[in-house]
Design an enzyme around this catalytic site. Sequence first.
Site, short mmCIF file in Angstrom:
data_model
loop_
_atom_site.label_atom_id
_atom_site.label_comp_id
_atom_site.label_asym_id
_atom_site.label_seq_id
_atom_site.Cartn_x
_atom_site.Cartn_y
_atom_site.Cartn_z
N PRO A 100 0.78 -1.42 0.10
CA PRO A 100 -0.44 -0.01 0.19
C PRO A 100 0.81 0.78 0.11
CG PRO A 100 -1.13 -1.69 1.96
CD PRO A 100 0.86 -1.85 1.31
N GLY A 102 1.72 5.03 0.76
CA GLY A 102 1.78 6.31 2.49
C GLY A 102 1.49 4.58 3.20
N GLY A 104 3.79 3.74 5.27
CA GLY A 104 5.38 2.46 6.00
C GLY A 104 5.89 1.78 5.15
N GLY A 106 7.75 1.04 2.68
CA GLY A 106 8.82 1.47 0.97
C GLY A 106 8.36 1.15 0.12
N ALA A 109 10.71 3.03 -2.48
CA ALA A 109 11.88 1.90 -2.03
C ALA A 109 11.68 0.59 -3.20
CB ALA A 109 12.69 1.66 -0.74
N ALA A 110 11.20 0.07 -2.45
CA ALA A 110 10.80 -1.37 -3.42
C ALA A 110 10.97 -1.20 -4.77
CB ALA A 110 9.64 -2.26 -3.24
N ASP A 151 15.98 1.74 4.21
CA ASP A 151 15.13 0.96 3.38
C ASP A 151 15.60 0.48 2.10
OD1 ASP A 151 13.50 2.68 5.04
OD2 ASP A 151 12.15 3.61 3.41
#
Length: 319
Positions: A100, A102, A104, A106, A109-110, A151
Amino acid sequence: MEIIASAPGKTILFGEHAVVYGEPAIAGAVNKRATIRLKEASDVSIFKSNDLGFEAELDTVAKRYRLKKGKPGIIKYILEILHKCHDHSPIELDLSLDIPIGSGLGSSAAVTVATLAALFKYQRKKFNKSFIAKKAHEIENNVQGVASPLDTRVSTFGGLIYLSKDKKISKFDTNLKSSFVIGYTSKRGNTGRMVKSVKSLKNRNPMVVNPIIKTIGKITDEAKIAIIKKQEFKLGELMNINQGLLDSLGVNTNELSRMVYLARKAGASGSKITGAGGGGSIIACCPRNQDRVFKALSYHDNAIKVNFSNRGVFVKEIR
């Protein structure tokens, strides 16, 4: 030829805010991932995602896009990658995302790690995970202005990561068997704003706040021992203590606090904010009762079940 690359999201277990002041942190890759499918395009580069409901044509030279549908969201990371690392020949990128936005976990980064891995494979470049992690951190720095290497490192290598006081990153040999639940609100936290808020509080009350920061660091080191010894109920207890200190730093909200206590009431061994706070997410440790905690958090807010994953980024070619 089509290239597929996938990278995991992450969650922070311990060390939020204290890590800014040289204290340790613990974070881990979760079994929610970003997957990029990359192939040659005919005349213009395209970035699309059915999961996010958008499609855009990309001008990778000028770092501009023409939105065909949806909201741009994470597209700025894709443009930065293609501007810096691609020869601007037309390609099509298709993003699948079960992280999802927003929350938290990451997601940026993914997506960055997976896109870089797919692009370098497509270009027939030689690369390793250390190179991917370094490049991904550079991209996030360029887009965000400032970014932690944690991250992108976690998303690249997978597993549970301990960041020491001297900024050395090591991977736990053991893995947590406990299940976790992430609860997140529709209100996104603003990391920069919350970091500035804690800094301001610290400057106004250094004799009070400095010991709190130090104690969060000590909790992180105790959590490291608990993970190594597989003391998962102790881990939950430490999460609860940590939450009280985060609350004292002013990063909690009514929504986050409600989820923290709902999770404990439903049977979590511990729960706390994950990330900067001010909105965003909480994490609940559930050696037992994962389904009950998930149901309780899903009633008013959003929740997903997660486990920590040792699998980092991977990439393959399909002909």
